[in-house]
Design a protein around this motif. Structure first.
Motif, short mmCIF file in Angstrom:
data_model
loop_
_atom_site.label_atom_id
_atom_site.label_comp_id
_atom_site.label_asym_id
_atom_site.label_seq_id
_atom_site.Cartn_x
_atom_site.Cartn_y
_atom_site.Cartn_z
N VAL A 84 -24.18 -9.88 -33.22
CA VAL A 84 -23.49 -8.74 -33.44
C VAL A 84 -24.13 -7.92 -34.68
N THR A 85 -24.30 -6.76 -34.49
CA THR A 85 -24.79 -5.79 -35.57
C THR A 85 -24.43 -6.26 -36.89
N GLY A 86 -25.30 -6.52 -37.56
CA GLY A 86 -24.97 -6.84 -39.20
C GLY A 86 -24.82 -8.17 -39.21
N ALA A 87 -24.76 -8.93 -38.23
CA ALA A 87 -24.39 -10.45 -38.26
C ALA A 87 -25.19 -11.29 -39.43
N PHE B 217 -5.86 -4.71 -39.48
CA PHE B 217 -6.78 -5.68 -38.98
C PHE B 217 -7.19 -6.75 -40.52
N LEU B 218 -7.47 -5.79 -41.58
CA LEU B 218 -7.80 -6.73 -42.87
C LEU B 218 -6.80 -7.39 -43.23
N ASP B 219 -5.58 -7.04 -43.13
CA ASP B 219 -4.48 -7.89 -43.49
C ASP B 219 -4.47 -9.28 -42.84
N ASP B 220 -4.64 -9.05 -41.45
CA ASP B 220 -4.93 -10.33 -40.72
C ASP B 220 -6.04 -11.21 -41.05
N LEU B 221 -7.09 -10.67 -41.40
CA LEU B 221 -8.19 -11.52 -41.89
C LEU B 221 -7.83 -12.06 -43.23
N LEU B 222 -7.21 -11.30 -43.97
CA LEU B 222 -6.71 -11.85 -45.45
C LEU B 222 -5.86 -13.19 -45.47
N ARG B 223 -4.85 -12.85 -44.28
CA ARG B 223 -3.76 -13.93 -44.02
C ARG B 223 -4.48 -15.08 -43.57
N ALA B 224 -5.38 -14.97 -42.55
CA ALA B 224 -5.96 -16.01 -42.00
C ALA B 224 -7.02 -16.88 -43.01
N GLY B 225 -7.25 -16.07 -44.08
CA GLY B 225 -8.13 -16.70 -45.19
C GLY B 225 -9.75 -16.61 -44.70
N LEU B 226 -9.88 -15.80 -43.81
CA LEU B 226 -11.27 -15.43 -43.34
C LEU B 226 -11.93 -14.76 -44.30
N ILE B 227 -11.24 -13.93 -44.94
CA ILE B 227 -12.03 -12.98 -46.24
C ILE B 227 -10.94 -13.16 -47.26
N VAL B 228 -11.67 -13.59 -48.55
CA VAL B 228 -10.88 -13.59 -49.91
C VAL B 228 -11.56 -12.93 -50.73
N PRO B 229 -10.68 -12.05 -51.45
CA PRO B 229 -10.97 -11.13 -52.49
C PRO B 229 -11.55 -11.81 -53.86
N GLY B 230 -12.28 -11.58 -54.60
CA GLY B 230 -12.84 -12.22 -55.74
C GLY B 230 -12.17 -11.59 -56.66
N ALA B 231 -12.81 -11.66 -58.20
CA ALA B 231 -11.94 -11.24 -59.65
C ALA B 231 -11.89 -9.91 -59.37
N GLY B 232 -10.60 -9.49 -59.87
CA GLY B 232 -10.21 -7.97 -59.87
C GLY B 232 -9.87 -7.34 -58.29
N VAL C 219 -18.03 -7.57 -45.40
CA VAL C 219 -18.28 -6.54 -44.50
C VAL C 219 -18.97 -7.22 -43.06
N THR C 220 -19.84 -8.02 -43.11
CA THR C 220 -20.39 -8.80 -42.11
C THR C 220 -19.29 -9.57 -41.33
N LEU C 221 -18.50 -10.20 -41.98
CA LEU C 221 -17.60 -11.15 -41.58
C LEU C 221 -16.43 -10.05 -40.73
N ALA C 222 -16.17 -9.09 -41.33
CA ALA C 222 -15.18 -8.16 -40.75
C ALA C 222 -15.64 -7.63 -39.30
N ALA D 264 -15.67 -7.56 -33.40
CA ALA D 264 -16.41 -7.75 -32.25
C ALA D 264 -15.49 -8.75 -31.15
N MET D 265 -15.32 -9.97 -32.04
CA MET D 265 -14.47 -11.09 -31.31
C MET D 265 -13.21 -10.52 -30.85
N ALA D 266 -12.66 -9.82 -31.34
CA ALA D 266 -11.12 -9.39 -31.11
C ALA D 266 -11.37 -8.68 -29.90
#
Length: 260
Positions: A124-127, A156-171, A179-182, A187-189
């Motif tokens: 994947v580009t940027g993998a 789509f970002l909300d789906d990734l957040l709910r699944a715990g695939l992306i977790v925001p940091g402080a603030g 970005v790479t994960l998204a 691409a997998m979607a």
């Protein structure tokens, strides 16, 4: 040049470089600066370029030190060469510098005699490559930044957040890895895999990370000055091996599932 001067020259392209890291690479035989009668390290231009080559190979291909050392030995033996211009081009290529692109492609002789550039892991580009597991502490992205850079929508970002695939940091900020994960998730979607299906990958990654941390933790806790650098190097090399092992296992399992 003194080790401090070398550090100042490297930091614009390698912000996390430290004196301890340079000393560690020396102890591993990757660089061999001369010593003054009083014991101080003196780096030549060749030492500096050699160090850039090592750091670039770690950052851009995440090569284990053993492989980098083999490439350097090939250069030392005359089986391959690494010109100053090419070394600089390699170092700057990570930042997408147009000048770097000319430095690499502008010389056919350099391409013919330089060590082959190892293939990147992933399609994947940027993998994520193993080197990119190095934490970039200087990057903080807002939600809007992430949406724009990853070219995804809010849903789509909300789906990734709910699944715990992306977790925001402080603030509520995100690291560059998000970005790479998204990108990968998007691409997998396209193959029908939703964010909830990717939870299995997250759980497997967490288990692998925990295992690597168990091995590296005792190294980090030792009292010598280079303990942290050695622990970080151990983590990177184990992560590279883990990725290679994982890829081989998935390939074998898929071949079996397809009756190959």
């Amino acid at each position: 040049m003194s080790i401090g001067s070398v550090l100042d020259l490297l930091r614009p392209d390698f912000p996390d470089i430290t004196i301890s890291k340079i000393r560690f690479l020396e102890s591993e035989g990757l660089i061999r600066p001369e010593r003054t009668p009083s014991g101080y390290r003196r780096f030549s231009v060749a030492d500096y370029e050699r160090l850039r080559f090592v750091l670039t190979a770690q950052r851009d291909q995440y090569l284990p030190l053993k492989v980098i050392k083999e490439q350097l030995e090939a250069i030392d033996s005359g089986a391959a060469t690494l010109g100053v211009r090419e070394a600089r081009a390699r170092a700057h290529s990570h930042h997408g510098s147009a000048e770097a692109g000319h430095g690499v492609s502008g010389s056919a002789d350099a391409d013919a005699t330089s060590p082959a550039v190892p293939r990147r892991l992933g399609i994947v580009t940027g993998a994520i490559t193993p080197e990119e597991l190095r934490v970039d502490v200087g990057v903080r992205l807002t939600r809007s930044d992430l949406l724009a850079k990853a070219d995804i929508d809010d849903r789509f970002l909300d789906d990734l957040l709910r699944a715990g695939l992306i977790v925001p940091g402080a603030g509520g900020f995100f690291e560059s890895d998000a970005v790479t994960l998204a990108h990968a998730a998007k691409a997998m979607a396209e193959f029908g895999l939703e964010a909830r299906h990717l939870r299995a990958f997250k759980l497997a990654a967490d288990r692998e990370a925990a295992l690597i941390a168990q091995i590296a933790a005792p190294i980090a806790k030792s009292r010598d000055a280079d303990a942290r650098a050695r622990a970080e190097e151990t983590v990177r090399e184990l992560a590279a091996l883990s990725l290679n092992l994982h890829a081989a296992l998935v390939k074998a399992a898929v071949r079996t599932a397809l009756g190959g």
